[in-house]
Design an enzyme around this catalytic site. Sequence first.
Site, mmCIF file in Angstrom:
data_model
loop_
_atom_site.group_PDB
_atom_site.id
_atom_site.type_symbol
_atom_site.label_atom_id
_atom_site.label_comp_id
_atom_site.label_asym_id
_atom_site.label_seq_id
_atom_site.Cartn_x
_atom_site.Cartn_y
_atom_site.Cartn_z
ATOM 1 N N HIS A 172 0.855 -1.200 0.000
ATOM 2 C CA HIS A 172 0.000 0.000 0.000
ATOM 3 C C HIS A 172 0.883 1.240 0.000
ATOM 4 O O HIS A 172 1.711 1.434 0.899
ATOM 5 C CB HIS A 172 -0.944 -0.021 1.207
ATOM 6 C CG HIS A 172 -2.046 -1.016 1.044
ATOM 7 N ND1 HIS A 172 -2.514 -1.796 2.077
ATOM 8 C CD2 HIS A 172 -2.769 -1.366 -0.070
ATOM 9 C CE1 HIS A 172 -3.484 -2.578 1.615
ATOM 10 N NE2 HIS A 172 -3.649 -2.339 0.322
ATOM 11 N N GLU B 162 1.578 3.768 3.062
ATOM 12 C CA GLU B 162 2.027 3.258 4.357
ATOM 13 C C GLU B 162 3.553 3.341 4.442
ATOM 14 O O GLU B 162 4.270 2.346 4.430
ATOM 15 C CB GLU B 162 1.493 1.823 4.538
ATOM 16 C CG GLU B 162 -0.035 1.817 4.579
ATOM 17 C CD GLU B 162 -0.697 0.454 4.395
ATOM 18 O OE1 GLU B 162 0.007 -0.573 4.428
ATOM 19 O OE2 GLU B 162 -1.934 0.422 4.202
ATOM 20 N N ARG C 186 -3.243 4.847 -2.188
ATOM 21 C CA ARG C 186 -3.068 3.493 -1.633
ATOM 22 C C ARG C 186 -2.741 2.435 -2.696
ATOM 23 O O ARG C 186 -2.009 1.485 -2.457
ATOM 24 C CB ARG C 186 -4.388 3.122 -0.939
ATOM 25 C CG ARG C 186 -4.572 1.668 -0.549
ATOM 26 C CD ARG C 186 -5.929 1.509 0.134
ATOM 27 N NE ARG C 186 -6.388 0.140 0.265
ATOM 28 C CZ ARG C 186 -6.232 -0.600 1.358
ATOM 29 N NH1 ARG C 186 -5.616 -0.102 2.402
ATOM 30 N NH2 ARG C 186 -6.692 -1.831 1.420
ATOM 31 N N HIS D 79 2.565 -3.775 6.765
ATOM 32 C CA HIS D 79 1.617 -2.694 6.465
ATOM 33 C C HIS D 79 1.568 -1.740 7.658
ATOM 34 O O HIS D 79 2.253 -1.912 8.659
ATOM 35 C CB HIS D 79 0.212 -3.275 6.248
ATOM 36 C CG HIS D 79 0.031 -4.038 4.977
ATOM 37 N ND1 HIS D 79 -0.797 -3.620 3.971
ATOM 38 C CD2 HIS D 79 0.561 -5.215 4.557
ATOM 39 C CE1 HIS D 79 -0.780 -4.494 2.979
ATOM 40 N NE2 HIS D 79 0.050 -5.484 3.308
ATOM 41 N N GLU E 231 0.656 -5.073 10.915
ATOM 42 C CA GLU E 231 0.259 -3.667 10.799
ATOM 43 C C GLU E 231 1.057 -2.906 11.860
ATOM 44 O O GLU E 231 0.813 -3.067 13.063
ATOM 45 C CB GLU E 231 -1.244 -3.504 11.072
ATOM 46 C CG GLU E 231 -2.138 -4.290 10.140
ATOM 47 C CD GLU E 231 -2.475 -3.546 8.845
ATOM 48 O OE1 GLU E 231 -2.016 -2.405 8.661
ATOM 49 O OE2 GLU E 231 -3.202 -4.128 8.025
HETATM 50 O O1 0X9 Z 1 -7.046 -3.990 4.295
HETATM 51 C C1 0X9 Z 1 -5.904 -4.402 4.107
HETATM 52 O O2 0X9 Z 1 -5.474 -4.703 2.999
HETATM 53 C C2 0X9 Z 1 -4.953 -4.548 5.309
HETATM 54 N N1 0X9 Z 1 -5.052 -3.415 6.166
HETATM 55 S S1 0X9 Z 1 -4.498 -1.947 5.682
HETATM 56 O O3 0X9 Z 1 -4.926 -0.950 6.642
HETATM 57 N N2 0X9 Z 1 -2.906 -1.951 5.698
HETATM 58 O O4 0X9 Z 1 -4.972 -1.695 4.356
HETATM 59 C C3 0X9 Z 1 -5.290 -5.805 6.066
HETATM 60 C C4 0X9 Z 1 -5.157 -7.057 5.247
HETATM 61 C C5 0X9 Z 1 -5.309 -8.310 6.048
HETATM 62 N N3 0X9 Z 1 -5.266 -9.497 5.227
HETATM 63 C C6 0X9 Z 1 -6.347 -9.959 4.555
HETATM 64 N N4 0X9 Z 1 -7.549 -9.503 4.730
HETATM 65 N N5 0X9 Z 1 -6.153 -10.970 3.728
HETATM 66 ZN ZN ZN Z 2 -1.853 -1.830 3.981
#
Ligand code: 0X9
Ligand code: ZN
Length: 421
Positions: free
Chosen positions: A187, A190, A241, A311, A382
């Site tokens: 992303h 980040e 993003r 992330h 995260e």
């Molecule tokens: O939403 C996301 O892609 C991730 N959080 S973020 O705030 N960095 O965007 C979490 C992803 C967790 N993994 C999956 N859902 N597979």
């Molecule tokens: Zn992310």
Amino acid sequence: MRILFVAITLCSVLLIGQATPVEDHVSYSGVQVWTITISSPEERHGLSKMISHYGLEVWKEARSNNPKTDLLVPVQYQKELGLKLMEANINYVIKINDLQAVIDNENLHTKASSSNTRSAHNMDWTSYHRLGDIYGYMSYLNATYPGLVSLINIGSSYEKRPLYVLRISNSSCNATKPAIWIDGGIHAREWISPAVTSYIIQQLVEVQANAKLLLNVDWYIMPVMNPDGYEFTHVSNRMWRKTRSLSSLSSCRGVDPNRNFGYKWGGLGTSTNPCSDIYKGTKAFSEPETLLTSNFILGKAKQIKLYLTIHSYGQAALVPWGYDVAYPSDYADMLALAKSAASTFRKYKFSVGNSAALYYPAAGGSDDWAKSVGIKYSYTFELADSGTYGFLLPSSDILPVAQDFFPALDVFATKIATLKV
Ligand code: 0X9
Ligand code: ZN
């Protein structure tokens, strides 16, 4: 007089030329970040109606164990939304009063890349760096430590930037030891992720005291999986993003790379709208960044025993599955290792648990895909913070975050060393 007129005409032509770039610099002046706390399903429903009514950008969604939603509120909606929330008895606090001011303060210690022409690279961990500095550092390591490091170009991004993976290994033969994969920068916004991932590289390669981490394990590290998006956050829109691919369906650009991997692609928590920040793309692996990365990992799937993707934000270790609240059969092993890694953190406390339960269901994530191809240990970390600055962590926090994270790698390496290739 005539000369003056020509000069003025020429100047205005040049100025007009400069004032109409393809995509302007996006200002967040006056935009606020509000944290909204919901205390019932009715409030949750009311809030999501307000979010879609005003088309607000959500930074972090409320989830089961954390009722807080962080969202961006543009100047023109602040008064009205505040009244609506008060009427609905929903609590909110203004976390960031002026987003642009925080953006302007985030990276104060940047030194101009050219100011350091005498040193071999421009990298440090007291400021956030452009892609060129990160790649310059990787090339420097490749040239300086030929027995330890190899720089692998796995192909090009949509905008034709190279996608680099650094292999760190003290053995000359390929694939004899179990390996750990770490990526950052999926992303774009980040920034703490490429910063910490490149810090890990520095520690593994350049700090003799960490040589023990290389004894029984090889490392593959890709600090910036989405270089086009990353550069775009530096020059045009700090809050970008996604990737930067063009769509045939819309004038909106980019796909969420973490909705584009080929496991349960298009499921919960994904969007078919190219303008959405969670747009899944036209097909699984539509993006060169996800396709090339996944192919590289697949080629080493026997060797790679741990997949780690970095992330921000939220301070959480997320354990698959993430496509829904569902658990792999060896979830207990996965959870135990994540917990023992996170127990090394001293400064930043992390929650550890099932991804969809702790965050939200989101299909097409890289962690789920890695697990699905047989990499037993797969996690999304995260990093900090837990909401004060969100994605805009001041650069003075890079070292504290990176130093707090690094000891977890010892726990991972110790475990991975016991697994057979
Ligand atoms: O939403 C996301 O892609 C991730 N959080 S973020 O705030 N960095 O965007 C979490 C992803 C967790 N993994 C999956 N859902 N597979
Ligand atoms: Zn992310």
